[in-house]
Design a protein around this motif. Sequence first.
Motif, PDB file in Angstrom:
ATOM      1  N   LEU A 198       0.827  -1.210   0.000  1.00 44.45           N
ATOM      2  CA  LEU A 198       0.000   0.000   0.000  1.00 44.45           C
ATOM      3  C   LEU A 198       0.861   1.260   0.000  1.00 44.45           C
ATOM      4  CD1 LEU A 198      -2.814  -1.167   2.419  1.00 44.45           C
ATOM      5  CD2 LEU A 198      -3.116  -0.479   0.037  1.00 44.45           C
ATOM      6  N   LEU A 199       1.975   1.205   0.733  1.00 42.71           N
ATOM      7  CA  LEU A 199       2.855   2.383   0.740  1.00 42.71           C
ATOM      8  C   LEU A 199       3.502   2.579  -0.634  1.00 42.71           C
ATOM      9  CD1 LEU A 199       3.858   4.652   2.557  1.00 42.71           C
ATOM     10  CD2 LEU A 199       5.876   3.285   3.023  1.00 42.71           C
ATOM     11  N   VAL A 200       3.951   1.471  -1.224  1.00 40.37           N
ATOM     12  CA  VAL A 200       4.549   1.575  -2.569  1.00 40.37           C
ATOM     13  C   VAL A 200       3.512   2.136  -3.553  1.00 40.37           C
ATOM     14  CG1 VAL A 200       5.455   0.243  -4.521  1.00 40.37           C
ATOM     15  CG2 VAL A 200       6.285  -0.214  -2.220  1.00 40.37           C
ATOM     16  N   MET A 201       2.279   1.619  -3.450  1.00 36.60           N
ATOM     17  CA  MET A 201       1.207   2.123  -4.322  1.00 36.60           C
ATOM     18  C   MET A 201       1.031   3.628  -4.142  1.00 36.60           C
ATOM     19  SD  MET A 201      -2.221  -0.121  -4.213  1.00 36.60           S
ATOM     20  CE  MET A 201      -2.121  -1.843  -4.545  1.00 36.60           C
ATOM     21  N   GLY A 202       0.849   4.037  -2.895  1.00 36.98           N
ATOM     22  CA  GLY A 202       0.583   5.452  -2.601  1.00 36.98           C
ATOM     23  C   GLY A 202       1.692   6.355  -3.116  1.00 36.98           C
ATOM     24  N   VAL A 203       2.930   5.938  -2.891  1.00 37.40           N
ATOM     25  CA  VAL A 203       4.063   6.755  -3.325  1.00 37.40           C
ATOM     26  C   VAL A 203       4.159   6.737  -4.858  1.00 37.40           C
ATOM     27  CG1 VAL A 203       6.582   6.961  -3.246  1.00 37.40           C
ATOM     28  CG2 VAL A 203       5.319   6.495  -1.152  1.00 37.40           C
ATOM     29  N   SER A 204       3.888   5.560  -5.449  1.00 40.82           N
ATOM     30  CA  SER A 204       4.026   5.464  -6.915  1.00 40.82           C
ATOM     31  C   SER A 204       3.000   6.333  -7.636  1.00 40.82           C
ATOM     32  CB  SER A 204       3.899   4.008  -7.374  1.00 40.82           C
ATOM     33  OG  SER A 204       2.572   3.551  -7.233  1.00 40.82           O
ATOM     34  N   PHE A 205       1.824   6.531  -7.020  1.00 43.48           N
ATOM     35  CA  PHE A 205       0.817   7.393  -7.659  1.00 43.48           C
ATOM     36  C   PHE A 205       1.389   8.787  -7.916  1.00 43.48           C
ATOM     37  CE2 PHE A 205      -2.767   4.921  -5.296  1.00 43.48           C
ATOM     38  CZ  PHE A 205      -2.612   3.871  -6.180  1.00 43.48           C
ATOM     39  N   GLN A 206       2.313   9.219  -7.046  1.00 39.03           N
ATOM     40  CA  GLN A 206       2.943  10.538  -7.211  1.00 39.03           C
ATOM     41  C   GLN A 206       4.225  10.449  -8.034  1.00 39.03           C
ATOM     42  OE1 GLN A 206       2.224  13.666  -6.100  1.00 39.03           O
ATOM     43  NE2 GLN A 206       0.408  13.253  -4.868  1.00 39.03           N
ATOM     44  N   VAL A 207       5.101   9.500  -7.655  1.00 43.29           N
ATOM     45  CA  VAL A 207       6.464   9.582  -8.195  1.00 43.29           C
ATOM     46  C   VAL A 207       6.606   9.029  -9.621  1.00 43.29           C
ATOM     47  CG1 VAL A 207       7.590   9.607  -5.929  1.00 43.29           C
ATOM     48  CG2 VAL A 207       7.285   7.440  -7.126  1.00 43.29           C
ATOM     49  N   ILE A 208       5.805   8.038  -9.992  1.00 44.68           N
ATOM     50  CA  ILE A 208       5.961   7.515 -11.368  1.00 44.68           C
ATOM     51  C   ILE A 208       5.610   8.597 -12.400  1.00 44.68           C
ATOM     52  CG2 ILE A 208       5.059   5.847 -13.053  1.00 44.68           C
ATOM     53  CD1 ILE A 208       5.311   3.672 -11.020  1.00 44.68           C
ATOM     54  N   PRO A 209       4.436   9.260 -12.283  1.00 44.13           N
ATOM     55  CA  PRO A 209       4.185  10.341 -13.268  1.00 44.13           C
ATOM     56  C   PRO A 209       5.172  11.500 -13.131  1.00 44.13           C
ATOM     57  CG  PRO A 209       2.152   9.678 -12.174  1.00 44.13           C
ATOM     58  CD  PRO A 209       3.270   9.035 -11.421  1.00 44.13           C
ATOM     59  N   MET A 210       5.582  11.809 -11.890  1.00 48.43           N
ATOM     60  CA  MET A 210       6.434  12.978 -11.682  1.00 48.43           C
ATOM     61  C   MET A 210       7.862  12.759 -12.210  1.00 48.43           C
ATOM     62  SD  MET A 210       7.302  14.745  -8.049  1.00 48.43           S
ATOM     63  CE  MET A 210       8.811  15.630  -7.773  1.00 48.43           C
ATOM     64  N   PHE A 211       8.483  11.668 -11.825  1.00 46.19           N
ATOM     65  CA  PHE A 211       9.892  11.466 -12.189  1.00 46.19           C
ATOM     66  C   PHE A 211      10.064  10.842 -13.579  1.00 46.19           C
ATOM     67  CE2 PHE A 211      10.787  11.570  -7.508  1.00 46.19           C
ATOM     68  CZ  PHE A 211      11.654  12.662  -7.561  1.00 46.19           C
ATOM     69  N   HIS A 212       9.065  10.105 -14.035  1.00 48.02           N
ATOM     70  CA  HIS A 212       9.267   9.379 -15.285  1.00 48.02           C
ATOM     71  C   HIS A 212       8.426   9.914 -16.436  1.00 48.02           C
ATOM     72  CE1 HIS A 212      11.778   6.855 -12.931  1.00 48.02           C
ATOM     73  NE2 HIS A 212      10.792   6.550 -12.111  1.00 48.02           N
ATOM     74  N   VAL A 213       7.772  11.048 -16.183  1.00 47.15           N
ATOM     75  CA  VAL A 213       6.985  11.740 -17.217  1.00 47.15           C
ATOM     76  C   VAL A 213       6.047  10.759 -17.939  1.00 47.15           C
ATOM     77  CG1 VAL A 213       7.078  13.532 -18.993  1.00 47.15           C
ATOM     78  CG2 VAL A 213       9.046  13.198 -17.530  1.00 47.15           C
ATOM     79  N   THR A 214       5.216  10.120 -17.144  1.00 43.68           N
ATOM     80  CA  THR A 214       4.196   9.218 -17.698  1.00 43.68           C
ATOM     81  C   THR A 214       2.831   9.896 -17.498  1.00 43.68           C
ATOM     82  OG1 THR A 214       3.632   8.116 -15.616  1.00 43.68           O
ATOM     83  CG2 THR A 214       5.520   7.233 -16.840  1.00 43.68           C
TER      84      THR A 214
END
Lengths: 440, 85
Positions: A198-214
């Motif tokens: 759940l923590l990985v999910m929550g963080v990924s909702f922010q960081v994947i679009p932010m850092f990887h321009v998705t």
Amino acid sequence: MPGLNFDHIPPLHIPFRFFNTAPWMAVIGALVLLQGLSDASFSSQWSAELLALTHLFTLGFMAMIMLGALFQVLPVISGETIPAMLWVATVVHLALAIGTLLLAAAFVSGQVALFAYAVPVLLLAFVSFLLALGPRLVKKISGGDSINAIRFAALSLLLTVTLGALRALGYRYPEFHVEFANATTLHIAWGLAGWLSLLVMGVSFQVIPMFHVTPNFSNKLTKWLPLTVFVSLLLLSAQAGEYLQHFALAILCSALGFYAGYAIWLLGKRRRKLPDTTVNFWRLALGSLLLTVLLVVVRYSDQASGHLLLASSYASLNVVIGIVIIFGFACSVIIGMLHKIIPFLIYMHLQRQCGGNYTEIKSLPNMLDIIPVQRGKTQFYLHFGTLALLLSATVLSVMGAVAAVLIAFEFVYLGFTVNGATRLYWKTRHRISSSVQTLQ
Amino acid sequence: MVRENLLDARLLEPPEPFVRACAILQGMKSGEYLRMRHRRVPYPLFDFCRDLGLCYTIINQDDIGCELVIYFESDSEPLKSQGVL
């Protein structure tokens, strides 16, 4: 998706004390494994050295970084400051490090008295953390669906710690042992499918679009997926009949599998397809999560069907599942994210120190200088190789020693990477301070 | 007429949007403004703007991103008459 609020960003030394400690706990884990290694080490999850290694990883490495990152992330995505943060972080950091070492010593030595020391110290760490961050999570704050996932992760952490503490105290005080079915399985489920995922999910909702321009995660997915995982874990824990348990496990596996598949697909939609080590770590992590789901489905379908074709392999299958989710999924995400957030945080803190002085801003180290690209690549190959060796050790016990040596090497390498970046930060910070004083 | 500098940072990874915006703002003179497109509100950039005495306004914001303008206070009236603000 809301923007991030950097007005409440904590001092860099708060998350970085956790980041600098964590790799060395994993190194200790590798040495413990090496020292206690036998032909039976990887044949069951209950071997003492494997229990010690697992907790040095889950508490000493994973939780150490996850708690440190939350001290950083929560004020930024919620816009809320954590009161007495320095004191709380100091207590949490020290208690988590000492408690983890005591717990590992208890497992390895078999001296049950040590559990009576380890548990209160670890409880001090987690209770302090949850008391400090909990009230901020309960309030209505910004942060969108990431915050919801983090809320569920925090509740899962509470349940994981409670179940783990009861189990550990049961070793020390058998007369007070609280017996209920599947306590250890639930401890593992809440820890890995709840707190971790759940923590990985929550963080990924922010960081994947932010850092990887998705593209952003779908709003429906970010809203319902964490809730689905949490409710399915509650149903699993309710022990309300075999069918309900199978249903809950099916929902849990579907939700985690869907998340992994969706995130892999999202990474494929990167708008700038530049080589990026963190993306490789994400792919390895999400692939490992998919494999975990597959293995859990095979393992429990076999058991539920009554065919028991794999019954003789359940013990080693459990070890394989543990390696894939802890080392393949969790460690990959964490190491990959460290390679992205450490340069980012260092740059951001240095940039804030420069204020409006553009000459100083121009002189700041490039993100790629803070952790050189080649170090990230080497780390990825080391990690992939170590994962393969760990899995091979479940079949060929002789590979256990090689795997332990490679774990130690991998995390020494990571420790030096984090330390190098930290030293660069302090050196540059000192230079900027001197330069500003000279101008004044 | 206030001259526009355009920075579309929607495809840039952090901290490139900040670095490029700083480079533009550092050389910007009265009579110019920066229109910036970003996937999220660039809060760290606002500190830099405050230090340089520049004003900033978010003119569009939706789920996909935001558009903001950074300008000198002395240019606010001309920018209003140009329909930028």
